[in-house]
Design a protein around this motif. Structure first.
Motif, mmCIF file in Angstrom:
data_model
loop_
_atom_site.group_PDB
_atom_site.id
_atom_site.type_symbol
_atom_site.label_atom_id
_atom_site.label_comp_id
_atom_site.label_asym_id
_atom_site.label_seq_id
_atom_site.Cartn_x
_atom_site.Cartn_y
_atom_site.Cartn_z
ATOM 1 N N GLU A 4 0.825 -1.207 0.000
ATOM 2 C CA GLU A 4 0.000 0.000 0.000
ATOM 3 C C GLU A 4 0.866 1.267 0.000
ATOM 4 O O GLU A 4 0.586 2.227 -0.729
ATOM 5 N N ARG A 7 2.390 1.815 -3.413
ATOM 6 C CA ARG A 7 1.395 2.278 -4.385
ATOM 7 C C ARG A 7 1.024 3.749 -4.125
ATOM 8 O O ARG A 7 0.776 4.505 -5.071
ATOM 9 N N GLU A 10 3.865 5.706 -5.600
ATOM 10 C CA GLU A 10 3.743 5.694 -7.059
ATOM 11 C C GLU A 10 2.672 6.672 -7.527
ATOM 12 O O GLU A 10 2.867 7.420 -8.491
ATOM 13 N N GLY A 11 1.525 6.657 -6.833
ATOM 14 C CA GLY A 11 0.436 7.557 -7.202
ATOM 15 C C GLY A 11 0.813 9.014 -7.031
ATOM 16 O O GLY A 11 0.484 9.865 -7.866
ATOM 17 N N ASP A 16 -1.323 10.838 -9.632
ATOM 18 C CA ASP A 16 -2.564 10.072 -9.762
ATOM 19 C C ASP A 16 -3.292 10.099 -8.416
ATOM 20 O O ASP A 16 -3.082 9.240 -7.552
ATOM 21 N N ARG A 18 -6.395 9.593 -7.642
ATOM 22 C CA ARG A 18 -7.300 8.476 -7.380
ATOM 23 C C ARG A 18 -6.535 7.304 -6.753
ATOM 24 O O ARG A 18 -7.027 6.633 -5.842
ATOM 25 N N LYS A 19 -5.326 7.046 -7.240
ATOM 26 C CA LYS A 19 -4.520 5.949 -6.723
ATOM 27 C C LYS A 19 -4.085 6.226 -5.285
ATOM 28 O O LYS A 19 -4.107 5.328 -4.431
ATOM 29 N N SER A 22 -7.191 5.794 -3.084
ATOM 30 C CA SER A 22 -7.603 4.394 -3.010
ATOM 31 C C SER A 22 -6.698 3.592 -2.083
ATOM 32 O O SER A 22 -7.171 2.885 -1.180
ATOM 33 N N TYR A 23 -5.359 3.697 -2.281
ATOM 34 C CA TYR A 23 -4.438 2.895 -1.472
ATOM 35 C C TYR A 23 -4.268 3.451 -0.059
ATOM 36 O O TYR A 23 -3.912 2.707 0.864
ATOM 37 N N ASP A 59 -9.921 13.274 -12.617
ATOM 38 C CA ASP A 59 -9.318 11.995 -12.978
ATOM 39 C C ASP A 59 -10.392 10.944 -13.258
ATOM 40 O O ASP A 59 -10.270 10.136 -14.179
ATOM 41 N N ASN A 63 -11.503 8.481 -16.745
ATOM 42 C CA ASN A 63 -11.473 7.025 -16.703
ATOM 43 C C ASN A 63 -12.869 6.423 -16.549
ATOM 44 O O ASN A 63 -13.006 5.283 -16.103
ATOM 45 N N ASP A 175 -12.444 2.945 -6.462
ATOM 46 C CA ASP A 175 -11.154 3.630 -6.504
ATOM 47 C C ASP A 175 -11.134 4.977 -5.795
ATOM 48 O O ASP A 175 -10.063 5.541 -5.587
#
Length: 363
Positions: A4, A7, A10-11, A16, A18-19, A22-23, A59, A63, A175
């Protein structure tokens, strides 16, 4: 937990949002299970307090899921509006909506105490009573974007595609924190004892049930229907809160008249509320019908050079909604049937008292 965190990083590096959201929610869930409630609550509060909605919604729009057959988006994402229209509800309905909003706003506190309940609400009642307005109102109060399922794209003519579209929508809202709003819910949640296209119907209901059962706790589901009697019983039982939205009565009707008259119309409001029998003209009308009625009267007033709403325009607009003839004689008899006196009809409409008396004396 390391997954988690990676991620989330990374987001963040990829911008990002949303990422990240979410995580971060998944990390908070893991921490709760491991007993680190303070950090979990801190993470949840940070997500709620940080104004990510505009970026998340942007975002999300990029998507949005598509129906494979039509290539149309099957959802519309609506940010929580600060200028949401005021709603008027009876005391029981208002208390039920307030309770649901309170559950959504305090879900983290409930989870810490071991209370893990679905945040699901179904609104049912006649058309025009304000079910959609309530969904927007809850979005405004909670600060969560409203994800509106577009039934024209969701319900597909292709065998099995409707169930797939339902799964896409639920996967999509997983998400980011949001409210999934399924209007005209009976279109996809009809009882499975319906003999027409029973195979496809079972697939749709089973998909709906599975997705409701696995919906993350940070998501909120609101459904609305005009036909609760058509719903599958298993789907009906999945809702935490069931609220009937009825026609306005008594004080709610008076409040709606004040609301739709608008500011600076106290004279007209008082005339409606204090003239014997006049308010009965508006009884049985839905909030949607009332708003359209007063808007129509305002338009007629503006076009005729009047600043105030004309009672005459208002009453005739009501009369035009009725079945039957549209003659002046029928208009007089309609007002008389609502309990208005001959003198009151004369004063409100400008029709001569002689004609009113001659028409109503033997009726």
């Amino acid at each position: 937990m390391n997954t988690e965190i990676l991620r989330i990083i990374e987001g963040g590096l990829a911008n990002d949002k949303r990422k990240v959201v979410s995580y971060s929610n998944k990390l908070a869930d893991r921490l709760l299970k491991e007993g680190d409630t303070k950090l979990a609550i801190c993470i949840r509060k940070k997500i709620e307090e940080t104004n990510l909605h505009s970026g998340v919604v942007a975002d999300a729009l990029r998507n949005a899921p598509l129906d494979l057959d039509s290539r149309l988006q099957i959802v519309e994402v609506i940010p929580p509006a600060g200028n949401v229209n005021k709603i008027v509800l009876d005391s029981l309905t208002q208390s039920q909506i307030d309770e649901f909003v309170n559950i959504v706003q305090n879900s983290s506190r409930l989870e810490v105490q071991g209370i893990d309940i679905p945040k699901t609400l179904i609104l049912y009642g006649q058309p025009g009573c304000g079910k959609t307005s309530i969904a927007h109102y809850i979005s405004y109060l909670t600060g969560l974007p409203l994800v509106l399922a577009r039934l024209d794209s969701l319900v597909s003519s292709l065998l099995g595609s409707t169930a797939k579209n339902i799964r896409k929508i639920f996967d999509y809202v997983k998400d980011f924190p949001s409210i999934l709003f399924l209007d005209e819910f009976d279109a996809i949640a009809k009882a499975r004892d319906d003999q027409k296209e029973i195979g496809e119907l079972k697939r749709v209901i089973n998909s709906l049930l599975q997705n409701m059962d696995t919906m993350p706790r940070h998501c909120v589901l609101i459904a609305a229907t005009n036909h609760p009697e058509l719903l599958d019983r298993a789907v009906w039982r999945r809702f935490l809160q069931k609220v009937e939205v009825g026609m306005p009565k008594e004080n709610a009707l008076e409040d709606l008249i004040r609301l739709f008259c608008g500011e600076g119309q106290d004279k007209i409001v008082n005339q409606i509320l204090n003239t014997k029998g006049l308010i009965t003209v508006f009884e049985g009308m839905s909030p949607s019908d009332l708003k359209n009625l007063f808007d129509r009267a305002k338009v007629k007033g503006i076009l005729s050079g009047q600043k105030d709403i004309s009672i005459s325009h208002l009453l005739f607009s009501v009369f035009e909604l009725q079945d039957g003839e549209r003659t002046e004689d029928e208009y007089i008899l309609y007002l008389k049937s609502k309990g208005l006196s001959q003198r009151t009809i004369n004063e409100l409409t400008g029709i001569s008292l002689r004609k009113i008396k001659g028409l109503t004396v033997n009726k």
